[in-house]
Design a protein around this motif. Structure first.
Motif, short mmCIF file in Angstrom:
data_model
loop_
_atom_site.label_atom_id
_atom_site.label_comp_id
_atom_site.label_asym_id
_atom_site.label_seq_id
_atom_site.Cartn_x
_atom_site.Cartn_y
_atom_site.Cartn_z
N PHE A 161 -34.57 48.63 -53.84
CA PHE A 161 -35.10 49.39 -52.70
C PHE A 161 -34.31 49.12 -51.42
O PHE A 161 -34.79 49.37 -50.33
CB PHE A 161 -36.57 49.03 -52.47
CG PHE A 161 -37.44 49.30 -53.68
CD1 PHE A 161 -37.83 50.59 -54.00
CD2 PHE A 161 -37.83 48.26 -54.51
CE1 PHE A 161 -38.62 50.84 -55.12
CE2 PHE A 161 -38.63 48.50 -55.63
CZ PHE A 161 -39.02 49.79 -55.94
N GLU A 164 -28.87 50.89 -47.12
CA GLU A 164 -27.49 50.67 -46.73
C GLU A 164 -27.47 50.13 -45.30
O GLU A 164 -28.25 50.57 -44.46
CB GLU A 164 -26.70 51.98 -46.77
CG GLU A 164 -26.37 52.40 -48.17
CD GLU A 164 -25.60 53.71 -48.18
OE1 GLU A 164 -24.91 54.03 -47.21
OE2 GLU A 164 -25.74 54.43 -49.18
N PHE A 258 -40.26 54.48 -40.46
CA PHE A 258 -39.92 55.84 -40.89
C PHE A 258 -40.69 56.90 -40.10
O PHE A 258 -41.17 57.88 -40.65
CB PHE A 258 -40.16 56.01 -42.40
CG PHE A 258 -38.90 55.75 -43.17
CD1 PHE A 258 -38.36 54.48 -43.21
CD2 PHE A 258 -38.22 56.77 -43.80
CE1 PHE A 258 -37.17 54.24 -43.87
CE2 PHE A 258 -37.04 56.54 -44.47
CZ PHE A 258 -36.51 55.27 -44.50
N HIS A 260 -39.40 57.76 -36.88
CA HIS A 260 -38.53 58.12 -35.76
C HIS A 260 -37.95 59.51 -36.00
O HIS A 260 -37.20 59.71 -36.96
CB HIS A 260 -37.41 57.07 -35.64
CG HIS A 260 -36.63 57.21 -34.38
ND1 HIS A 260 -37.06 56.69 -33.17
CD2 HIS A 260 -35.47 57.83 -34.13
CE1 HIS A 260 -36.18 56.99 -32.24
NE2 HIS A 260 -35.21 57.68 -32.80
N GLY A 266 -30.95 62.07 -44.72
CA GLY A 266 -29.84 62.27 -45.66
C GLY A 266 -29.50 60.99 -46.37
O GLY A 266 -30.36 60.14 -46.57
N LYS A 330 -26.52 57.72 -41.13
CA LYS A 330 -27.28 56.86 -40.21
C LYS A 330 -26.28 55.86 -39.67
O LYS A 330 -25.12 55.84 -40.11
CB LYS A 330 -28.45 56.18 -40.92
CG LYS A 330 -28.02 55.20 -42.00
CD LYS A 330 -29.21 54.46 -42.58
CE LYS A 330 -28.76 53.41 -43.57
NZ LYS A 330 -29.87 52.65 -44.13
N ARG A 421 -31.07 62.21 -31.96
CA ARG A 421 -31.58 60.91 -32.41
C ARG A 421 -32.51 60.28 -31.37
O ARG A 421 -32.97 59.14 -31.57
CB ARG A 421 -30.42 59.96 -32.71
CG ARG A 421 -29.59 60.36 -33.90
CD ARG A 421 -30.28 60.02 -35.20
NE ARG A 421 -29.45 60.38 -36.34
CZ ARG A 421 -29.76 60.07 -37.59
NH1 ARG A 421 -30.86 59.41 -37.87
NH2 ARG A 421 -28.97 60.44 -38.58
C1 UDX Z 1 -33.13 54.67 -48.69
C2 UDX Z 1 -34.43 53.85 -48.86
O1 UDX Z 1 -34.89 53.40 -47.57
C3 UDX Z 1 -34.19 52.66 -49.78
O2 UDX Z 1 -35.39 51.96 -49.99
C4 UDX Z 1 -33.66 53.20 -51.11
O3 UDX Z 1 -33.48 52.21 -52.04
C5 UDX Z 1 -32.38 54.00 -50.88
O4 UDX Z 1 -32.67 55.06 -49.96
P1 UDX Z 1 -30.90 54.48 -47.27
O5 UDX Z 1 -30.38 55.65 -48.03
O6 UDX Z 1 -29.97 53.34 -47.04
O7 UDX Z 1 -32.18 53.87 -48.01
O8 UDX Z 1 -31.38 55.06 -45.87
P2 UDX Z 1 -32.63 54.86 -44.92
O9 UDX Z 1 -32.40 53.78 -43.93
O10 UDX Z 1 -33.87 54.79 -45.68
O11 UDX Z 1 -32.58 56.26 -44.13
C6 UDX Z 1 -32.66 57.50 -44.85
C7 UDX Z 1 -32.52 58.68 -43.90
O12 UDX Z 1 -33.68 58.81 -43.08
C8 UDX Z 1 -31.35 58.58 -42.94
O13 UDX Z 1 -30.76 59.85 -42.80
C9 UDX Z 1 -31.99 58.12 -41.64
O14 UDX Z 1 -31.27 58.48 -40.50
C10 UDX Z 1 -33.32 58.85 -41.71
N1 UDX Z 1 -34.39 58.21 -40.94
C11 UDX Z 1 -34.90 57.01 -41.32
C12 UDX Z 1 -34.91 58.87 -39.83
O15 UDX Z 1 -34.49 59.97 -39.47
N2 UDX Z 1 -35.95 58.28 -39.14
C13 UDX Z 1 -36.47 57.08 -39.50
O16 UDX Z 1 -37.44 56.62 -38.83
C14 UDX Z 1 -35.93 56.42 -40.63
#
Ligand code: UDX
Length: 442
Positions: A161, A164, A258, A260, A266, A330, A421
């Protein structure tokens, strides 16, 4: 130990572990397990990545990863080889961390998983436990068992989980550890490898464990589509998304994580895993309508952000130059897979705009990448913003908050900022004479 995240195991059994695949999941897994004192062999067949690893470079920008890898290599607890077959000989546990790319219909391509299983099957010592960390459809543990075809080998699901950019910290402090297998004893042994992480452990059957990964990412994606939709609603009814997030986030059942608003979600996981969940459900005769709505809502949201930029330059974007800050999906990663920024900039170009962009992770060599062919990559944020008709902030890199907007104000053709953002201060920018819009804020 210099990193302060982990200490080698005291009194625990030291295990011999192989990790197949040195990507976003495999490398942090190898780094964490070897830092706990286990002997880990990582197999990477991509020649360049293999050579980089031999030279002590992980080739991704994961915070703390190179430090951990180098420490374990120097201590003789971690080695890198270029074939899975070579890595697994005499391993007690084999972690499968290979890619599962997306097929055209959204389903997961399992050829790397089955290919690895075929390669290692005949080499495994009796009693080896295979641990699948790759994100795979329900039933894949059974498929791997079939491919291996050996009753003395058990396959266990242990989804990852980690995010990145914070993969190491996440790996040391997981919210939970999920292990799934029909053989509870094997599942317990895998859980024991992570035992002093002080995280709750959920032991279940393999199918449920596999579904937990998809369900987690589908839930997060749905939450993001929801908050982005609420932010759009704030714009049209004259409400504040900042205050809305506070007002709902303090409810412990909802929480602030999550929540924001942004330009859309993406990355390599959320888009792929939601599409796979819809495809898996469909083939099982169930319409995962809510997940489909989250995916469609995200596409619509990205279109709305592109349109907001069009409106901000006066309605006709053809011939305008847009300065974009941020290309990765991100901050704190070099990953542009399914990046909202790439999708939005492509849309701007399709509408006739010229896009200049800056991203701290894109060097002049990586600027040649095909996904960036529609725009001009600049070497500094100031160069990207110079002589532009609007500036769009599409990734939340911390350095963008520190920019000298007095200098920027003097260099732009028109002082317009679209902060997708919500990272900049509205009042400061308005005082400097910028026309400023963001997501869900007036
Ligand atoms: C995600 C899951 O969080 C992780 O548990 C799983 O194993 C793999 O996928 P990751 O792909 O690294 O991790 O990205 P994450 O930090 O979760 O962000 C996902 C997307 O949501 C990004 O585009 C990010 O910019 C966006 N995001 C996240 C928001 O727009 N707002 C938020 O509050 C959080």
């Amino acid at each position: 130990m210099t990193h302060g995240w982990a200490e080698p195991l005291l009194g625990e059994e030291i295990r011999r572990i192989a990790v197949v695949g040195a990507g976003y999941v495999g490398l942090p897994t190898a780094a964490v397990l070897s830092s706990r004192g286990h002997f880990v062999t990582v197999a990477e067949r991509d020649k360049e990545r293999y050579q980089n690893l031999r030279d002590g470079l992980s080739s991704n920008v994961e915070q703390g990863l190179d430090e951990l890898l180098n420490e374990s290599m120097a201590a003789g607890r971690l080695k890198v080889v270029n074939s899975a077959a070579a890595a697994v000989v005499d391993a007690e546990f084999v972690f499968l961390c290979v890619e599962t790319p997306q097929n055209e219909d959204g389903s997961a391509d399992l050829s790397f998983v089955t290919g690895a299983a075929m390669e290692i099957g005949p080499k495994l010592a009796t009693g080896t436990i295979i641990v699948n960390k790759s994100t795979v459809p329900m039933g894949t543990v059974g498929l791997i068992e079939q491919v291996i075809g050996r009753p003395d080998i058990v396959v266990v699901s242990n989804p990852e989980f980690l995010r990145e950019g914070s993969a190491i910290a996440d790996s040391f402090n997981p919210d939970r550890i999920v292990v799934g297998a029909s053989d509870r004893e094997a599942a317990a042994q895998v859980a024991k490898l992570f035992c002093n992480f002080q995280s709750p452990v959920v032991i279940t059957d393999a199918t449920t464990s596999e579904l937990i990964k998809y369900a987690s990412n589908a839930f997060l994606a749905t939450k993001l589509t929801f908050v982005n939709a609420m932010a759009s609603l704030c714009e049209v009814v004259g409400a504040s998304a900042d205050d809305l997030v506070l007002g709902i986030g303090y409810d412990k059942r909802i929480g602030f994580e999550f929540l924001h608003p942004g330009p859309g979600w993406g990355g390599s996981c959320l888009p792929k895993d939601t599409a796979a969940l819809v495809a898996i459900a469909k083939s099982a005769g169930f319409d995962a309508e809510i997940v489909r709505a989250a995916i469609d809502g995200n596409q619509e949201h990205m279109k709305r952000v592109a349109d907001k930029i069009r409106v901000a330059v006066g309605g006709e974007i053809r011939g305008s130059t847009i300065g974009v800050l941020g290309l990765t999906f991100k901050a704190n990663t070099e990953d542009r897979r399914n990046s909202p920024s790439i999708s939005i900039t492509q849309r701007l170009v399709d509408m006739g705009a010229v896009v200049k962009a800056y991203d701290p992770s894109v060097s002049s060599t990586s600027a040649e990448a095909t996904d960036l062919a529609h725009l001009t990559v600049c070497n500094s944020p100031y160069e990207a913003m110079k002589n532009t008709n609007a500036i769009a902030i599409l990734t939340e890199w911390p350095m963008f908050r520190e920019l000298d907007f007095v200098r920027v104000r003097e260099s732009v053709a028109t002082p317009v900022i679209i902060d997708a953002r919500n990272i900049l201060d509205v009042e400061t920018l308005k005082r400097l004479g910028f026309s400023y819009s963001s997501v869900g804020r007036q």
